[in-house]
Design a protein around this motif. Sequence first.
Motif, mmCIF file in Angstrom:
data_model
loop_
_atom_site.group_PDB
_atom_site.id
_atom_site.type_symbol
_atom_site.label_atom_id
_atom_site.label_comp_id
_atom_site.label_asym_id
_atom_site.label_seq_id
_atom_site.Cartn_x
_atom_site.Cartn_y
_atom_site.Cartn_z
ATOM 1 N N GLY A 124 -34.202 -10.784 -46.123
ATOM 2 C CA GLY A 124 -33.310 -10.262 -45.093
ATOM 3 C C GLY A 124 -33.975 -9.311 -44.124
ATOM 4 N N THR A 125 -35.085 -8.686 -44.525
ATOM 5 C CA THR A 125 -35.751 -7.698 -43.678
ATOM 6 C C THR A 125 -36.197 -8.301 -42.351
ATOM 7 N N TYR A 126 -36.818 -9.471 -42.425
ATOM 8 C CA TYR A 126 -37.273 -10.145 -41.203
ATOM 9 C C TYR A 126 -36.102 -10.429 -40.271
ATOM 10 N N LEU A 127 -34.989 -10.911 -40.829
ATOM 11 C CA LEU A 127 -33.834 -11.261 -40.011
ATOM 12 C C LEU A 127 -33.226 -10.024 -39.347
ATOM 13 N N ARG A 128 -33.160 -8.931 -40.078
ATOM 14 C CA ARG A 128 -32.614 -7.699 -39.486
ATOM 15 C C ARG A 128 -33.460 -7.237 -38.306
ATOM 16 N N ASN A 129 -34.771 -7.358 -38.432
ATOM 17 C CA ASN A 129 -35.646 -6.992 -37.322
ATOM 18 C C ASN A 129 -35.524 -7.966 -36.159
ATOM 19 N N LEU A 130 -35.438 -9.244 -36.479
ATOM 20 C CA LEU A 130 -35.349 -10.273 -35.438
ATOM 21 C C LEU A 130 -34.090 -10.109 -34.597
ATOM 22 N N PHE A 131 -32.988 -9.768 -35.243
ATOM 23 C CA PHE A 131 -31.706 -9.687 -34.540
ATOM 24 C C PHE A 131 -31.199 -8.242 -34.414
ATOM 25 N N LYS A 132 -32.117 -7.291 -34.377
ATOM 26 C CA LYS A 132 -31.695 -5.892 -34.316
ATOM 27 C C LYS A 132 -30.945 -5.573 -33.031
ATOM 28 N N SER A 133 -31.208 -6.311 -31.953
ATOM 29 C CA SER A 133 -30.500 -6.058 -30.694
ATOM 30 C C SER A 133 -29.021 -6.413 -30.795
ATOM 31 N N ALA A 134 -28.645 -7.191 -31.810
ATOM 32 C CA ALA A 134 -27.235 -7.551 -31.988
ATOM 33 C C ALA A 134 -26.431 -6.399 -32.572
ATOM 34 N N GLY A 135 -27.118 -5.391 -33.077
ATOM 35 C CA GLY A 135 -26.423 -4.237 -33.632
ATOM 36 C C GLY A 135 -25.544 -4.603 -34.806
ATOM 37 N N ASP A 136 -24.302 -4.104 -34.787
ATOM 38 C CA ASP A 136 -23.409 -4.352 -35.919
ATOM 39 C C ASP A 136 -22.766 -5.732 -35.883
ATOM 40 N N ALA A 196 -29.560 -18.207 -44.524
ATOM 41 C CA ALA A 196 -29.783 -17.691 -43.178
ATOM 42 C C ALA A 196 -31.240 -17.595 -42.770
ATOM 43 N N ASN A 197 -32.170 -17.626 -43.714
ATOM 44 C CA ASN A 197 -33.584 -17.511 -43.377
ATOM 45 C C ASN A 197 -34.250 -18.872 -43.159
ATOM 46 N N GLY A 198 -33.479 -19.943 -43.167
ATOM 47 C CA GLY A 198 -34.046 -21.277 -43.016
ATOM 48 C C GLY A 198 -34.398 -21.621 -41.580
ATOM 49 N N TYR A 199 -35.207 -22.644 -41.421
ATOM 50 C CA TYR A 199 -35.694 -23.118 -40.109
ATOM 51 C C TYR A 199 -34.550 -23.367 -39.136
ATOM 52 N N PHE A 209 -24.512 -8.326 -36.451
ATOM 53 C CA PHE A 209 -25.283 -9.137 -37.394
ATOM 54 C C PHE A 209 -25.557 -8.345 -38.654
ATOM 55 N N ASP A 210 -25.319 -8.963 -39.790
ATOM 56 C CA ASP A 210 -25.712 -8.349 -41.054
ATOM 57 C C ASP A 210 -26.127 -9.419 -42.044
ATOM 58 N N VAL A 211 -26.819 -8.988 -43.093
ATOM 59 C CA VAL A 211 -27.340 -9.902 -44.112
ATOM 60 C C VAL A 211 -26.848 -9.445 -45.480
ATOM 61 N N VAL A 212 -26.432 -10.406 -46.304
ATOM 62 C CA VAL A 212 -26.037 -10.109 -47.676
ATOM 63 C C VAL A 212 -26.848 -11.005 -48.614
ATOM 64 N N VAL A 213 -27.034 -10.536 -49.823
ATOM 65 C CA VAL A 213 -27.828 -11.276 -50.804
ATOM 66 C C VAL A 213 -26.906 -12.071 -51.716
ATOM 67 N N VAL A 214 -27.140 -13.383 -51.773
ATOM 68 C CA VAL A 214 -26.487 -14.268 -52.738
ATOM 69 C C VAL A 214 -27.623 -14.940 -53.510
ATOM 70 N N GLU A 215 -27.904 -14.422 -54.672
ATOM 71 C CA GLU A 215 -29.084 -14.868 -55.410
ATOM 72 C C GLU A 215 -28.998 -16.322 -55.834
ATOM 73 N N ASP A 216 -27.802 -16.761 -56.213
ATOM 74 C CA ASP A 216 -27.635 -18.127 -56.724
ATOM 75 C C ASP A 216 -26.372 -18.725 -56.104
ATOM 76 N N ILE A 217 -26.546 -19.622 -55.139
ATOM 77 C CA ILE A 217 -25.383 -20.169 -54.430
ATOM 78 C C ILE A 217 -24.573 -21.124 -55.305
ATOM 79 N N THR A 218 -25.124 -21.509 -56.465
ATOM 80 C CA THR A 218 -24.398 -22.420 -57.349
ATOM 81 C C THR A 218 -23.541 -21.669 -58.371
#
Length: 376
Positions: A72-84, A43-46, A86-95
Motif C-alpha cells: 500500500g505504501t507505493y499506492l499512497r505515494n502515487l495517489f497522494k494528490s488525491a488526498g482523502d 489495487a496494486n495490480g497492473y 484515496f485510501d488503502v486497506v489490507v485484506v490478507e486473504d480474499i478467500t
Amino acid sequence: MCQYKSKSWGLTGQTSLTFLETCHRQLTRMPAPTSGTVLVTGANGYIAVWVIKSLLDAGFAVRGTVRAESKGTYLRNLFKSAGDKFDVVVVEDITKEGAFDEHVQDVAAIAHTATPVRLDAVEPDELIIPAMRGTLEILNAARTHGRYVQRVVVLSSTAAVTRPDLDPSTTLVLDESSWNEAEVAQCREKGRDATPLAKYRASKTLAERAAWEFVDRHRAEIAWDLVVLNPPFVYGPALHQVDLPENLNWSAKEWFDKVVKGELDDVVLANSGMNYVDVRDMALAHVLALQTPQAGGNRFIISAGPYKWQDFALIAHRIAPEAIPAGKSSYEPTMVKRAQKIYDNRKAIEILGMKFRTMEETARDTVEDFKARGWL
C-alpha cells in the motif's frame, strides 16, 4: 456462507447462452453510480492501478485493497494528490469468509480485479478455488454489508469466452454469448494433466459463471447489479510498482520478451498473434461500466482487435531502432492472414461508448515507459 465443491466447483451446469440470458431477463435495472467511493480489490495490480487513476480522474473516491501493508505504501505515494479521496486497506486473504465485510459498508460500487494469474499450478483447484472464492466473497459482502452498493464490476477475461482447438483455415468471431466450456471440461477430466493455460482459463470461466449464478440466486436480496468485463491480452505502459522487466505482470512481460528482447524468430513474429487492449482503455472501461445505466446485467468484450507480433515489433523498432529489433524485414501487413480468432467488440462500443487506442499508440507509449525506466 458461500459453499464450494472441488471438481464440480459448485455450479449448476446450465447451458451458457440460456444461463446468461436468464440472468439478464431477471435483472431489475439499477441506477448507475456517478459519485461516491469505489472499492477496488487487488489495487496494486497492473490493471487495477490504472483503474484507480481513471476513477479518481472521473471524480470518484477510491478505497483499494492489498494483501500486505508494504504493497500500500507505493499506492499512497502515487495517489497522494488525491488526498482523502484515496485510501488503502489490507485484506490478507480474499478467500476468507467475511474478508471484505467491513470495507464495503460505505461504498457506492465495487471493482473486483483481484484474481490468481499464474501458469505453474499443479492441480486446477489451485487456481479455480481461489478465483471462485475471491469473487463470491466480494459479492457476498456486497449482499450482506453493502447497503449503499449500486453496481459491482468484475474483471473477467476472454479466457472465459474463447474456444480452443480452432481450424487454422478459418477465422472464428466470438461475442459475449460464448463460454469456454471446453477447458473447464478438460480440467474436470484430466485434473493435473490439463494444460497450464486450460487451468488458468477454467478458473476465469468458473469464477465468472459463479458470479452470474450468485446474482441470479440472490436477486431478491440485492439492490445492486453486476457488470463483467472480458479483455484479451492487456498491454501498455505500467503504472504499478515494478522494478525490473522480469517482474512485470504476465501480459506486459510477454510484450517485453517478444517485442523488445526479440525472443521470436521472423516466421513466428509474422504469423502469430492474438487480440489485445491497451491497459488505459481497460481502466476506462471500468469507469464506463459503472457510469452507464444500460450496462447493468451485461458482460462486455473489451478488445481493440487482433494483431501479429510483427506489427508491434515494427512500430517499436521505429521508435527505438537502436534498442529493439525490427524482426522480419520483408513483412507486409496487408498480405498476412490477420487472425484465427477475433473478439467482437461492438457491444462495448455501442453501449459503453468505448474507443480504443491503436497499436501505434500502445506501442509508442509502452516503449517510452520502458525507456524512462532505463530498460532500453
